[in-house]
Design an enzyme around this catalytic site. Structure first.
Site, PDB file in Angstrom:
ATOM      1  N   ARG A 125     -19.272  45.004  46.015  1.00  0.00           N
ATOM      2  CA  ARG A 125     -18.496  43.738  45.721  1.00  0.00           C
ATOM      3  C   ARG A 125     -18.936  42.855  44.727  1.00  0.00           C
ATOM      4  O   ARG A 125     -18.126  42.153  44.037  1.00  0.00           O
ATOM      5  CB  ARG A 125     -18.098  42.691  47.106  1.00  0.00           C
ATOM      6  CG  ARG A 125     -17.353  41.795  46.832  1.00  0.00           C
ATOM      7  CD  ARG A 125     -16.462  41.310  48.008  1.00  0.00           C
ATOM      8  NE  ARG A 125     -17.523  41.115  49.351  1.00  0.00           N
ATOM      9  CZ  ARG A 125     -18.465  40.193  49.197  1.00  0.00           C
ATOM     10  NH1 ARG A 125     -18.445  39.255  48.583  1.00  0.00           N
ATOM     11  NH2 ARG A 125     -19.159  40.025  50.421  1.00  0.00           N
ATOM     12  N   LYS A 147      -2.111  48.743  31.978  1.00  0.00           N
ATOM     13  CA  LYS A 147      -1.255  49.098  30.939  1.00  0.00           C
ATOM     14  C   LYS A 147      -1.828  49.964  29.540  1.00  0.00           C
ATOM     15  O   LYS A 147      -2.535  51.394  29.964  1.00  0.00           O
ATOM     16  CB  LYS A 147      -0.671  47.783  30.189  1.00  0.00           C
ATOM     17  CG  LYS A 147      -0.034  46.819  31.219  1.00  0.00           C
ATOM     18  CD  LYS A 147       1.083  47.276  31.932  1.00  0.00           C
ATOM     19  CE  LYS A 147       1.650  46.536  33.348  1.00  0.00           C
ATOM     20  NZ  LYS A 147       1.478  45.097  33.105  1.00  0.00           N
ATOM     21  N   TYR A 172       4.601  36.938  30.714  1.00  0.00           N
ATOM     22  CA  TYR A 172       4.599  37.720  32.013  1.00  0.00           C
ATOM     23  C   TYR A 172       5.042  37.035  33.271  1.00  0.00           C
ATOM     24  O   TYR A 172       4.354  36.024  33.740  1.00  0.00           O
ATOM     25  CB  TYR A 172       3.262  38.326  32.332  1.00  0.00           C
ATOM     26  CG  TYR A 172       3.229  39.165  33.315  1.00  0.00           C
ATOM     27  CD1 TYR A 172       4.001  40.368  33.291  1.00  0.00           C
ATOM     28  CD2 TYR A 172       2.431  38.961  34.365  1.00  0.00           C
ATOM     29  CE1 TYR A 172       3.841  41.153  34.422  1.00  0.00           C
ATOM     30  CE2 TYR A 172       2.563  39.792  35.627  1.00  0.00           C
ATOM     31  CZ  TYR A 172       3.175  40.625  35.504  1.00  0.00           C
ATOM     32  OH  TYR A 172       3.377  41.551  36.840  1.00  0.00           O
ATOM     33  N   ASP A 185      -3.618  36.459  26.857  1.00  0.00           N
ATOM     34  CA  ASP A 185      -3.198  37.700  27.601  1.00  0.00           C
ATOM     35  C   ASP A 185      -2.704  38.581  26.443  1.00  0.00           C
ATOM     36  O   ASP A 185      -1.853  38.492  25.567  1.00  0.00           O
ATOM     37  CB  ASP A 185      -1.834  37.429  28.499  1.00  0.00           C
ATOM     38  CG  ASP A 185      -1.379  38.666  29.162  1.00  0.00           C
ATOM     39  OD1 ASP A 185      -1.527  39.777  28.605  1.00  0.00           O
ATOM     40  OD2 ASP A 185      -0.641  38.594  30.176  1.00  0.00           O
TER      41      ASP A 185
END
Ligand SMILES: *Cc1c(COP(=O)(O)O)cnc(C)c1O
Length: 395
Positions: free
Chosen positions: A53, A203, A105, A178
Site C-alpha cells: 500500500r 487515457k 473534466y 490536468d
C-alpha cells in the site's frame, strides 16, 4: 520542449528505461505481486519496499519511467485519475480558495463543488473563453490552488499554461495542471511553469482502454508533495502491480499512438470544419481556432486525438448521429487506440455547460478514410464507403 528533450522522452518511453528482469535477463520487467516484503535478521527490510500500500516494485518502475519522461522531480501513480485528483484536493484546508475553469473534466469539478459544500473550501469557476477572467478570479494571498486543463474537455478552449502559472505564482498559489489530453509526449508542463501535473492514465498513457489509473508528477518535492504521499498511503489509493505493468507497456507506444491520433484528428477537423451539416469543428490544431497559437506553443508534438463537432441540429439529432456511427464506438472515455464518440451533455447531466449539439470524438489510430466516411454517413450523407464493410475490414 526542445527537440533534444522530445527525442529523449520518446526514447525513455519506448525503452521504458531499459528496466529488465534482473534475474532472468528478460527484456521486460516482471510483475511483483507480493503485498509484503521480508525483513532480514536485524528486522530491516531487504529493499526499499515493505508493504504494497506504500509502494511496490512494479508500481515504482512505472513511476520512475513517468518521472523521467516528464522531467519531473517525482511521480506517484494512483488507482484512478479521480483518486489522484482527490488526493491533491485533500491537501486543501477549510477557507482556502480554489480557482478552476467553468468547462473542465466534470468529475473533478463536481468534487470541488462537493468540497465547497462539505469542507468549507471556497471555489471560483472562471470563464476560460474570456481574456482576463482567470486573473480576476484569483485572490492574492487567499487562493491556494489554481486547477486548470488545457485544452479543456470537451470544448478544447485553450488556456495559456505559462500565463496561468505566472498569475498563480504572483498570488502565492500552486498551479495544478490536468494534462490528460495533452500528455508529456506533447506538453512540457514543468517548462511552462506547472507545479503539480495530473494525468488520467486510463487515457493516453495506458492507451488501450484496459486499465484505470492516475498519475501525479511534481516540479518540487515540497510540503504539499510530502502530504500527497502521506494521503495516498493512508487512503490506499496506490495503483496495483498488474495495472502498473499494463501502464508501463502502454507508455512504450505513447509517442506513436499520439502522433497517429493527432494526424487522424487533424484530417477529420479539416474535413468537417466547413461541412454543410456541421456548425463548427472544435480542434486546437486548426489554424483559425481561437487559441491555436497558444496551443501550438504548448503542444509541440501534435494536437492530439480529442476534438468535438457542433452539428447543425438539436440534441436529438446529435444523439442520432452518434448512434448511427459504425466505426466510432459510442462510449465514454478517451485516448485509446480505438475511436469513440459521445453526446457529452447526456453523459454530464442537465446542469452541464456543454452545448446540446456537441459530439465529442476521441480519435484513435484507425485508417483516416474509414473515420471520415463513418461520420459522413452518420451525418446523413451518402456514404462513400459502406461502413459495415469497414468494420469487417482488418486494417
Ligand atoms: C478521465 C479524465 C479524468 C479522470 O480520470 P479517471 O481515470 O477516469 O478517474 C480527469 N481529467 C480528464 C481530462 C479526464 O479525461
Amino acid at each position: 520542449m526542445s527537440e533534444q528533450h522530445s527525442r529523449s522522452a520518446a526514447t525513455i518511453a519506448a525503452q521504458a528505461l531499459h528496466i529488465i528482469n534482473e534475474e532472468t535477463g528478460g527484456v521486460v520487467p516482471g510483475i511483483e505481486l507480493a503485498t509484503t516484503f521480508a525483513r532480514d535478521d536485524s528486522y530491516e527490510f531487504r529493499s526499499e519496499f515493505g508493504y504494497s500500500r506504500d509502494s511496490n516494485p512494479t508500481t515504482r518502475n512505472a513511476e520512475k519511467i513517468i518521472k523521467a519522461l516528464s522531467g519531473a522531480e517525482d511521480a506517484l501513480v494512483f488507482n484512478s485519475g479521480m483518486s489522484a485528483i482527490s488526493t491533491v484536493y485533500e491537501t486543501l484546508r477549510p477557507g482556502q480558495h480554489v480557482v478552476a475553469p467553468i468547462i473542465m473534466y466534470h468529475g473533478a469539478q463536481h468534487w470541488l463543488q462537493h468540497l465547497e459544500k462539505t469542507r468549507g473550501i471556497e471555489l471560483t469557476l472562471f470563464d476560460q473563453t474570456k481574456q482576463g477572467a482567470l486573473k480576476e478570479a484569483i485572490k492574492p494571498g487567499k487562493t491556494e490552488l489554481v486547477w486548470i486543463e488545457s485544452p479543456v474537455n470537451p470544448t478544447w478552449d485553450v488556456i495559456d499554461i505559462a500565463e496561468a502559472a505566472d498569475l498563480a505564482h504572483e498570488a502565492g498559489a500552486t498551479l495544478g495542471l490536468d494534462t490528460t489530453v495533452a500528455p508529456p509526449c506533447t506538453t512540457d508542463a514543468f517548462a511552462l511553469g506547472a507545479d503539480i501535473v495530473f494525468q488520467s492514465a486510463t487515457k493516453y498513457l495506458g492507451g488501450h482502454s484496459d486499465l484505470t489509473g492516475g498519475v501525479l508528477t511534481t516540479a518540487k518535492n515540497d510540503d504539499r508533495w510530502q502530504e500527497i504521499q502521506y494521503v495516498r498511503k493512508h487512503l490506499g489509493g496506490i495503483l496495483q502491480p498488474f495495472e502498473a505493468w499494463l501502464l508501463i507497456r502502454g507508455i512504450r507506444t505513447l509517442f506513436v499512438r499520439f502522433e497517429r491520433a493527432s494526424q487522424n484528428a487533424m484530417a477529420l477537423a479539416r474535413h468537417f470544419e466547413n461541412h454543410p451539416k456541421v456548425e463548427r469543428a472544435l480542434y486546437p490544431g486548426l489554424e483559425n481556432y481561437p487559441g491555436h497559437e497558444i496551443a501550438a506553443r504548448q503542444m509541440t508534438n501534435g494536437f492530439g486525438g480529442m476534438m468535438s463537432l457542433l452539428i447543425k441540429g438539436d440534441e436529438a439529432e446529435a444523439r442520432a448521429t452518434a448512434a448511427a456511427c459504425r466505426v466510432f464506438m459510442p462510449a465514454t472515455s478517451l485516448g485509446g487506440v480505438e475511436s469513440l464518440i459521445e453526446h457529452r451533455k447526456t453523459v454530464e447531466g442537465p446542469d452541464s455547460a456543454v452545448p446540446d449539439n456537441l459530439l465529442r470524438l476521441s480519435v484513435g489510430i484507425e485508417g483516416e478514410q474509414d473515420l471520415i466516411a463513418d461520420i459522413e454517413q452518420a451525418l446523413g450523407q451518402k456514404p462513400s464507403v459502406d461502413p459495415r464493410a469497414l468494420r469487417a475490414d482488418v486494417r
